[in-house]
Design a protein around this motif. Structure first.
Motif, PDB file in Angstrom:
ATOM      1  N   ASP A   4       0.814  -1.212   0.000  1.00 53.77           N
ATOM      2  CA  ASP A   4       0.000   0.000   0.000  1.00 53.77           C
ATOM      3  C   ASP A   4       0.848   1.264   0.000  1.00 53.77           C
ATOM      4  O   ASP A   4       0.333   2.355  -0.167  1.00 53.77           O
ATOM      5  CB  ASP A   4      -0.916   0.044   1.228  1.00 53.77           C
ATOM      6  N   PHE A   5       2.157   1.134   0.209  1.00 57.24           N
ATOM      7  CA  PHE A   5       3.062   2.276   0.284  1.00 57.24           C
ATOM      8  C   PHE A   5       3.903   2.367  -0.973  1.00 57.24           C
ATOM      9  O   PHE A   5       4.246   1.369  -1.582  1.00 57.24           O
ATOM     10  CB  PHE A   5       3.987   2.143   1.504  1.00 57.24           C
ATOM     11  N   ARG A   6       4.248   3.582  -1.321  1.00 58.35           N
ATOM     12  CA  ARG A   6       5.126   3.818  -2.458  1.00 58.35           C
ATOM     13  C   ARG A   6       5.979   5.043  -2.163  1.00 58.35           C
ATOM     14  O   ARG A   6       5.606   5.897  -1.364  1.00 58.35           O
ATOM     15  CB  ARG A   6       4.331   4.037  -3.737  1.00 58.35           C
ATOM     16  N   ARG A   7       7.116   5.103  -2.802  1.00 60.19           N
ATOM     17  CA  ARG A   7       7.989   6.270  -2.669  1.00 60.19           C
ATOM     18  C   ARG A   7       7.393   7.400  -3.514  1.00 60.19           C
ATOM     19  O   ARG A   7       6.989   7.184  -4.649  1.00 60.19           O
ATOM     20  CB  ARG A   7       9.390   5.929  -3.146  1.00 60.19           C
ATOM     21  N   VAL A   8       7.348   8.593  -2.959  1.00 62.82           N
ATOM     22  CA  VAL A   8       6.811   9.750  -3.668  1.00 62.82           C
ATOM     23  C   VAL A   8       7.807  10.169  -4.750  1.00 62.82           C
ATOM     24  O   VAL A   8       9.015  10.240  -4.511  1.00 62.82           O
ATOM     25  CB  VAL A   8       6.550  10.914  -2.680  1.00 62.82           C
ATOM     26  N   GLU A   9       7.302  10.431  -5.932  1.00 62.09           N
ATOM     27  CA  GLU A   9       8.136  10.869  -7.054  1.00 62.09           C
ATOM     28  C   GLU A   9       8.500  12.349  -6.888  1.00 62.09           C
ATOM     29  O   GLU A   9       7.673  13.138  -6.415  1.00 62.09           O
ATOM     30  CB  GLU A   9       7.383  10.682  -8.377  1.00 62.09           C
ATOM     31  N   PRO A  10       9.709  12.735  -7.273  1.00 58.58           N
ATOM     32  CA  PRO A  10      10.093  14.154  -7.206  1.00 58.58           C
ATOM     33  C   PRO A  10       9.097  15.022  -7.991  1.00 58.58           C
ATOM     34  O   PRO A  10       8.690  14.664  -9.092  1.00 58.58           O
ATOM     35  CB  PRO A  10      11.476  14.197  -7.853  1.00 58.58           C
ATOM     36  N   GLY A  11       8.691  16.117  -7.384  1.00 55.94           N
ATOM     37  CA  GLY A  11       7.766  17.043  -8.025  1.00 55.94           C
ATOM     38  C   GLY A  11       6.304  16.715  -7.823  1.00 55.94           C
ATOM     39  O   GLY A  11       5.428  17.510  -8.161  1.00 55.94           O
ATOM     40  N   GLU A  12       6.013  15.556  -7.258  1.00 58.98           N
ATOM     41  CA  GLU A  12       4.625  15.145  -7.068  1.00 58.98           C
ATOM     42  C   GLU A  12       3.934  16.011  -6.001  1.00 58.98           C
ATOM     43  O   GLU A  12       2.753  16.343  -6.132  1.00 58.98           O
ATOM     44  CB  GLU A  12       4.607  13.667  -6.654  1.00 58.98           C
ATOM     45  N   TYR A  13       4.651  16.335  -4.968  1.00 54.22           N
ATOM     46  CA  TYR A  13       4.168  17.211  -3.894  1.00 54.22           C
ATOM     47  C   TYR A  13       5.208  18.312  -3.717  1.00 54.22           C
ATOM     48  O   TYR A  13       6.073  18.223  -2.847  1.00 54.22           O
ATOM     49  CB  TYR A  13       3.991  16.425  -2.588  1.00 54.22           C
ATOM     50  N   PRO A  14       5.160  19.363  -4.528  1.00 54.82           N
ATOM     51  CA  PRO A  14       6.243  20.349  -4.552  1.00 54.82           C
ATOM     52  C   PRO A  14       6.508  21.036  -3.209  1.00 54.82           C
ATOM     53  O   PRO A  14       7.669  21.255  -2.852  1.00 54.82           O
ATOM     54  CB  PRO A  14       5.811  21.366  -5.603  1.00 54.82           C
ATOM     55  N   ARG A  15       5.470  21.364  -2.475  1.00 50.73           N
ATOM     56  CA  ARG A  15       5.689  22.026  -1.177  1.00 50.73           C
ATOM     57  C   ARG A  15       6.378  21.081  -0.194  1.00 50.73           C
ATOM     58  O   ARG A  15       7.269  21.485   0.544  1.00 50.73           O
ATOM     59  CB  ARG A  15       4.373  22.511  -0.591  1.00 50.73           C
ATOM     60  N   LEU A  16       5.935  19.835  -0.179  1.00 52.87           N
ATOM     61  CA  LEU A  16       6.551  18.870   0.731  1.00 52.87           C
ATOM     62  C   LEU A  16       7.977  18.555   0.288  1.00 52.87           C
ATOM     63  O   LEU A  16       8.857  18.363   1.124  1.00 52.87           O
ATOM     64  CB  LEU A  16       5.705  17.598   0.822  1.00 52.87           C
ATOM     65  N   ASP A  17       8.225  18.505  -1.022  1.00 56.83           N
ATOM     66  CA  ASP A  17       9.591  18.305  -1.537  1.00 56.83           C
ATOM     67  C   ASP A  17      10.515  19.420  -1.051  1.00 56.83           C
ATOM     68  O   ASP A  17      11.628  19.161  -0.589  1.00 56.83           O
ATOM     69  CB  ASP A  17       9.617  18.302  -3.068  1.00 56.83           C
ATOM     70  N   ALA A  18      10.063  20.661  -1.189  1.00 60.42           N
ATOM     71  CA  ALA A  18      10.883  21.808  -0.777  1.00 60.42           C
ATOM     72  C   ALA A  18      11.125  21.775   0.727  1.00 60.42           C
ATOM     73  O   ALA A  18      12.240  22.037   1.195  1.00 60.42           O
ATOM     74  CB  ALA A  18      10.214  23.116  -1.184  1.00 60.42           C
ATOM     75  N   GLU A  23      22.090   8.566   4.567  1.00 57.82           N
ATOM     76  CA  GLU A  23      21.381   9.007   3.368  1.00 57.82           C
ATOM     77  C   GLU A  23      20.218   9.907   3.795  1.00 57.82           C
ATOM     78  O   GLU A  23      19.697   9.775   4.891  1.00 57.82           O
ATOM     79  CB  GLU A  23      20.848   7.797   2.598  1.00 57.82           C
ATOM     80  N   PRO A  24      19.771  10.814   2.923  1.00 54.62           N
ATOM     81  CA  PRO A  24      18.684  11.734   3.289  1.00 54.62           C
ATOM     82  C   PRO A  24      17.346  11.025   3.488  1.00 54.62           C
ATOM     83  O   PRO A  24      17.112   9.928   2.968  1.00 54.62           O
ATOM     84  CB  PRO A  24      18.618  12.702   2.112  1.00 54.62           C
ATOM     85  N   LEU A  25      16.493  11.680   4.221  1.00 54.63           N
ATOM     86  CA  LEU A  25      15.132  11.205   4.448  1.00 54.63           C
ATOM     87  C   LEU A  25      14.350  11.283   3.136  1.00 54.63           C
ATOM     88  O   LEU A  25      14.705  12.058   2.246  1.00 54.63           O
ATOM     89  CB  LEU A  25      14.456  12.057   5.520  1.00 54.63           C
ATOM     90  N   VAL A  26      13.298  10.496   3.030  1.00 51.12           N
ATOM     91  CA  VAL A  26      12.482  10.453   1.814  1.00 51.12           C
ATOM     92  C   VAL A  26      11.011  10.597   2.174  1.00 51.12           C
ATOM     93  O   VAL A  26      10.626  10.461   3.340  1.00 51.12           O
ATOM     94  CB  VAL A  26      12.701   9.134   1.029  1.00 51.12           C
ATOM     95  N   LEU A  27      10.190  10.850   1.166  1.00 49.58           N
ATOM     96  CA  LEU A  27       8.741  10.894   1.350  1.00 49.58           C
ATOM     97  C   LEU A  27       8.145   9.588   0.835  1.00 49.58           C
ATOM     98  O   LEU A  27       8.494   9.117  -0.251  1.00 49.58           O
ATOM     99  CB  LEU A  27       8.132  12.067   0.575  1.00 49.58           C
ATOM    100  N   MET A  28       7.258   9.019   1.634  1.00 53.56           N
ATOM    101  CA  MET A  28       6.527   7.817   1.248  1.00 53.56           C
ATOM    102  C   MET A  28       5.042   8.170   1.254  1.00 53.56           C
ATOM    103  O   MET A  28       4.602   9.021   2.025  1.00 53.56           O
ATOM    104  CB  MET A  28       6.776   6.673   2.242  1.00 53.56           C
ATOM    105  N   ALA A  29       4.268   7.512   0.399  1.00 52.17           N
ATOM    106  CA  ALA A  29       2.830   7.772   0.307  1.00 52.17           C
ATOM    107  C   ALA A  29       2.048   6.502   0.590  1.00 52.17           C
ATOM    108  O   ALA A  29       2.470   5.407   0.236  1.00 52.17           O
ATOM    109  CB  ALA A  29       2.482   8.303  -1.072  1.00 52.17           C
ATOM    110  N   TRP A  30       0.920   6.698   1.213  1.00 54.19           N
ATOM    111  CA  TRP A  30      -0.039   5.624   1.453  1.00 54.19           C
ATOM    112  C   TRP A  30      -1.362   6.088   0.878  1.00 54.19           C
ATOM    113  O   TRP A  30      -1.785   7.233   1.106  1.00 54.19           O
ATOM    114  CB  TRP A  30      -0.158   5.330   2.936  1.00 54.19           C
ATOM    115  N   ALA A  31      -2.036   5.232   0.144  1.00 55.85           N
ATOM    116  CA  ALA A  31      -3.278   5.602  -0.536  1.00 55.85           C
ATOM    117  C   ALA A  31      -4.343   6.101   0.429  1.00 55.85           C
ATOM    118  O   ALA A  31      -5.240   6.842   0.049  1.00 55.85           O
ATOM    119  CB  ALA A  31      -3.797   4.427  -1.348  1.00 55.85           C
ATOM    120  N   GLY A  32      -4.249   5.732   1.675  1.00 54.92           N
ATOM    121  CA  GLY A  32      -5.209   6.212   2.670  1.00 54.92           C
ATOM    122  C   GLY A  32      -6.571   5.589   2.500  1.00 54.92           C
ATOM    123  O   GLY A  32      -6.724   4.507   1.948  1.00 54.92           O
ATOM    124  N   ASP A  33      -7.561   6.302   2.967  1.00 54.99           N
ATOM    125  CA  ASP A  33      -8.931   5.843   2.796  1.00 54.99           C
ATOM    126  C   ASP A  33      -9.753   7.000   2.234  1.00 54.99           C
ATOM    127  O   ASP A  33      -9.239   8.077   1.983  1.00 54.99           O
ATOM    128  CB  ASP A  33      -9.500   5.305   4.111  1.00 54.99           C
TER     129      ASP A  33
END
Length: 178
Positions: free
Chosen positions: A5-19, A36-46
């Motif tokens: 259910d989790f995936r790595r967020v692609e660069p530019g997908e959430y620009p504010r969170l990326d910045a 290594e730097p921290l990353v953003l992960m996404a969960w589809a949620g409900d």
């Protein structure tokens, strides 16, 4: 909820969170230069929450609550505060280390609007920047340690020099550190 259910967020997908994560990762690197730097992960949620974003270690593990990309007039500042707090939850729980720590009081700091006092409560803020805030000794000498993203400049001189040497050993040009 399972791992698929989790995936790595692609660069530019959430620009504010990326910045915001880029700023937080500068602070992460100031304390953990070999990680290594921290990353953003996404969960589809409900249906009620929608997609939730988590600040994770490079291997995708995380701790804490999910966040959503904010919008509105103060969205960039809100994103920075949300990502800093989520990163702090992940680092503290998974590395078992207080981060970031005030080098003067040896206490953990927290993301807050600049200039807040010991009696500040969550709610509307009027600060223009998000800072790492230290309660100080028993709340008597609370202070803003550094703007989120600029933690390296608040480190004692010896620690800043160690960071520069480490960057040179890795063959990188040292980041501008105050």
């Amino acid at each position: 909820m399972n791992d698929s259910d989790f995936r790595r967020v692609e660069p530019g997908e959430y620009p504010r969170l990326d910045a915001a994560l880029a700023a937080v990762n500068r602070d992460f690197a100031a304390i953990f230069p070999d990680r290594e730097p921290l990353v953003l992960m996404a969960w589809a949620g409900d249906e009620d929450l929608g997609e939730q974003i988590y600040v994770a270690m490079p291997d995708g593990t995380w701790h804490g609550n999910g966040i959503s990309e904010p919008d509105g007039a103060a969205a960039d500042r809100a994103a920075l505060a949300l990502v800093a707090e989520a990163a702090q939850d992940t680092v503290i729980e998974l590395l078992w280390q207080v981060w970031p720590e005030c080098p003067f009081h040896m206490l953990g700091t927290h993301p807050r609007p600049e200039g807040t006092g010991a009696d500040w409560e969550y709610g509307p803020d009027h600060g223009t920047r998000v800072v790492w805030w230290c309660r100080g000794h028993r709340g008597a000498d609370c202070h803003d340690l550094a703007t989120v993203g600029e933690l390296a400049g608040a480190l004692p001189g010896k620690r800043r020099r160690e960071l520069r040497r480490g960057e040179r050993r890795k063959g990188r040009t040292p980041r501008a550190l105050p």
